[in-house]
Scaffold this motif. Structure first.
Motif, mmCIF file in Angstrom:
data_model
loop_
_atom_site.group_PDB
_atom_site.id
_atom_site.type_symbol
_atom_site.label_atom_id
_atom_site.label_comp_id
_atom_site.label_asym_id
_atom_site.label_seq_id
_atom_site.Cartn_x
_atom_site.Cartn_y
_atom_site.Cartn_z
ATOM 1 N N HIS A 1 0.788 -1.069 -0.173
ATOM 2 C CA HIS A 1 -0.055 -0.019 0.054
ATOM 3 C C HIS A 1 0.905 1.271 -0.081
ATOM 4 N N GLY A 2 1.969 1.151 -0.550
ATOM 5 C CA GLY A 2 3.028 2.227 -0.632
ATOM 6 C C GLY A 2 3.343 2.807 0.896
ATOM 7 N N PHE A 3 3.133 4.369 0.914
ATOM 8 C CA PHE A 3 3.780 5.014 2.227
ATOM 9 C C PHE A 3 2.625 4.336 3.502
ATOM 10 N N GLN A 4 1.649 4.117 3.311
ATOM 11 C CA GLN A 4 1.113 3.495 4.560
ATOM 12 C C GLN A 4 1.152 2.236 5.139
ATOM 13 N N GLY A 5 1.899 1.239 4.176
ATOM 14 C CA GLY A 5 2.410 0.181 4.397
ATOM 15 C C GLY A 5 2.878 -0.079 5.632
ATOM 16 N N PRO A 6 4.266 0.665 5.863
ATOM 17 C CA PRO A 6 4.875 0.166 7.213
ATOM 18 C C PRO A 6 4.071 0.655 8.309
ATOM 19 N N ILE A 7 3.177 1.610 8.483
ATOM 20 C CA ILE A 7 2.148 2.017 9.351
ATOM 21 C C ILE A 7 1.197 0.902 9.744
ATOM 22 N N GLU A 8 0.772 0.532 8.696
ATOM 23 C CA GLU A 8 -0.370 -0.757 8.991
ATOM 24 C C GLU A 8 0.459 -1.968 9.433
ATOM 25 N N PHE A 9 1.412 -2.323 8.902
ATOM 26 C CA PHE A 9 2.466 -3.316 9.627
ATOM 27 C C PHE A 9 2.520 -3.230 11.118
ATOM 28 N N PHE A 10 2.847 -1.676 11.402
ATOM 29 C CA PHE A 10 3.099 -1.689 12.927
ATOM 30 C C PHE A 10 2.035 -1.627 13.752
ATOM 31 N N VAL A 11 1.099 -1.137 13.319
ATOM 32 C CA VAL A 11 -0.324 -1.420 13.887
ATOM 33 C C VAL A 11 -0.697 -2.866 14.381
ATOM 34 N N GLY A 12 -0.392 -3.844 13.300
ATOM 35 C CA GLY A 12 -0.408 -5.108 13.566
ATOM 36 C C GLY A 12 0.497 -5.654 14.763
ATOM 37 N N LEU A 13 1.655 -5.292 14.781
ATOM 38 C CA LEU A 13 2.552 -5.419 15.979
ATOM 39 C C LEU A 13 2.078 -4.853 17.128
ATOM 40 N N ILE A 14 1.288 -3.743 17.204
ATOM 41 C CA ILE A 14 0.632 -3.223 18.429
ATOM 42 C C ILE A 14 -0.403 -4.196 18.859
ATOM 43 N N GLU A 15 -1.207 -4.771 17.682
ATOM 44 C CA GLU A 15 -2.320 -5.502 18.402
ATOM 45 C C GLU A 15 -1.838 -6.946 19.126
ATOM 46 N N LEU A 16 -0.522 -7.479 18.659
ATOM 47 C CA LEU A 16 0.105 -8.521 19.277
ATOM 48 C C LEU A 16 0.418 -8.054 20.706
ATOM 49 N N VAL A 17 1.011 -6.996 20.954
ATOM 50 C CA VAL A 17 1.334 -6.417 22.291
ATOM 51 C C VAL A 17 -0.206 -6.306 22.965
ATOM 52 N N THR A 18 -1.055 -5.850 22.364
ATOM 53 C CA THR A 18 -2.614 -5.634 23.190
ATOM 54 C C THR A 18 -2.887 -6.943 23.677
ATOM 55 N N GLU A 19 -2.860 -8.067 22.612
ATOM 56 C CA GLU A 19 -3.404 -9.494 23.231
ATOM 57 C C GLU A 19 -2.462 -9.668 24.335
ATOM 58 N N ILE A 20 -1.209 -9.588 24.620
ATOM 59 C CA ILE A 20 -0.464 -10.004 25.628
ATOM 60 C C ILE A 20 -0.831 -9.123 26.715
ATOM 61 N N SER A 21 -1.001 -7.922 26.698
ATOM 62 C CA SER A 21 -1.318 -6.870 27.708
ATOM 63 C C SER A 21 -2.478 -7.269 28.451
ATOM 64 N N ARG A 22 -3.449 -7.933 27.461
ATOM 65 C CA ARG A 22 -4.574 -8.276 28.229
ATOM 66 C C ARG A 22 -4.666 -9.285 29.348
ATOM 67 N N ILE A 23 -3.787 -10.159 29.262
ATOM 68 C CA ILE A 23 -3.500 -10.929 30.356
ATOM 69 C C ILE A 23 -3.379 -10.162 31.971
ATOM 70 N N LEU A 24 -2.356 -8.950 31.481
ATOM 71 C CA LEU A 24 -2.324 -8.267 32.746
ATOM 72 C C LEU A 24 -3.509 -7.618 33.120
ATOM 73 N N SER A 25 -4.187 -7.087 32.244
ATOM 74 C CA SER A 25 -5.195 -6.187 32.560
ATOM 75 C C SER A 25 -6.542 -7.026 33.128
ATOM 76 N N PHE A 26 -6.681 -8.090 32.731
ATOM 77 C CA PHE A 26 -7.811 -9.145 33.125
ATOM 78 C C PHE A 26 -7.508 -9.455 34.544
ATOM 79 N N SER A 27 -6.175 -9.858 34.724
ATOM 80 C CA SER A 27 -5.923 -10.465 36.141
ATOM 81 C C SER A 27 -6.002 -9.510 37.219
#
Length: 300
Positions: free
Chosen positions: A187-213
């Motif tokens: 997607h051109g210029f937006q590509g790295p941004i969208e890829f980085f957003v996906g990595l943030i989603e992965l971190v969010t999934e892991i952080s749910r363990i802490l927020s839930f508990s």
């Protein structure tokens, strides 16, 4: 002074050991909740009358309420898959949370001999601990959800099962693409941004363990501490005020944990193509409705 405030301790106390395995007062509280749940559902499902009454009526109402809630978020098809996990979370956590309002919880136990030695006191001669002895008690039972070990285990189950549903429903390739979106570089210029957003989603999934508990543990432990403090400041009077509040908090925390798990299950099993399709259908439906309204106004 008639009695002193019981020390507020985050770490659960070990009551006894079985083959070297420590049995804590929060583990005993968890066992009590499980046994109580078993009895409630055994009594509520053993007859299965066509016209329910008594305990059967209560159990059926709870199941129907949770099933309707699940269907309202995930739809009829997915609700049948998500319902067992979501309902189990809600009912189990609710019973664990409400254990603290029963007499004897946090107040009946054995004398802490180490605390007596530190205070240079001899063994008490009465079952009623008053004065200098009143805060030298190790309670036999504490609510299971006031132990971070249990809430962390529940959070791990929630997050891991959510990922399993995502892999099973969408497939490994499509599910992993939510977190590692290499196609975004097209997607051109937006590509790295969208890829980085996906990595943030992965971190969010892991952080749910802490927020839930920590959310569940913090609210229930704080509720137990509030009950202890105000029972010391205003004996008998504080119970009438804070026990209804503790009931409300216990219900809300159980509902939040179950509802968030349900929402994350729905998100994990929904692909980007499905979201786009639904969005297009909704936009087309809104356009048709707006067009019909304009024609009705013009005709009048």
């Amino acid at each position: 002074m008639l009695w002193k405030l019981q020390p507020i301790q985050i770490q659960p106390e070990v009551i006894f050991t079985i083959f070297g395995f420590p049995i804590t007062n929060t583990l005993i509280g968890t066992w009590i909740s499980i046994i109580f749940l078993f009895l409630v559902f055994f009594l509520g499902t053993r007859r299965r009358d066509l016209i329910p009454s008594g305990m059967q009526n209560v159990v059926e109402w709870i199941v129907e309420y949770l099933l309707n809630l699940t269907e309202s978020v995930a739809g009829t098809v997915k609700a049948r898959k998500f319902f067992p996990l979501v309902a189990t979370f809600f009912i189990f956590i609710l019973f664990c949370n409400l254990l603290d309002i029963f007499p004897g919880v946090d107040t009946i136990g054995t004398v802490n001999l180490e605390a007596l030695k530190l205070a240079h006191l001899s063994a008490p001669t009465s079952f009623f601990l008053l004065g200098e002895y009143s805060n030298k008690l190790t309670p036999w039972v504490r609510p299971g959800t006031s132990d971070l070990n249990l809430t962390l285990a529940l959070a791990l189950v929630s997050v891991i099962v959510t990922q399993i549903f995502g892999f099973y429903t969408l497939g490994a390739k499509q599910h992993l693409s939510k977190y590692f979106n290499f196609k975004a570089f097209r997607h051109g210029f937006q590509g790295p941004i969208e890829f980085f957003v996906g990595l943030i989603e992965l971190v969010t999934e892991i952080s749910r363990i802490l927020s839930f508990s920590f959310r569940l543990f913090g609210n229930i432990f704080a509720g137990s501490a509030v009950l202890a403090v105000f029972a010391w400041l205003l004996p008998f009077v504080s119970d009438a005020v804070f026990i209804p509040l503790e009931l409300f908090v216990g219900f809300v925390q159980a509902l939040i944990f179950a509802l968030l798990t349900l929402v994350f299950l729905e998100i994990a099993t929904t692909s980007e193509e499905d979201v786009e399709e639904v969005t297009e259908k909704e936009a087309f439906k809104e356009y048709e409705q707006h067009k019909a309204e304009e024609e009705a106004v013009a005709a009048s």
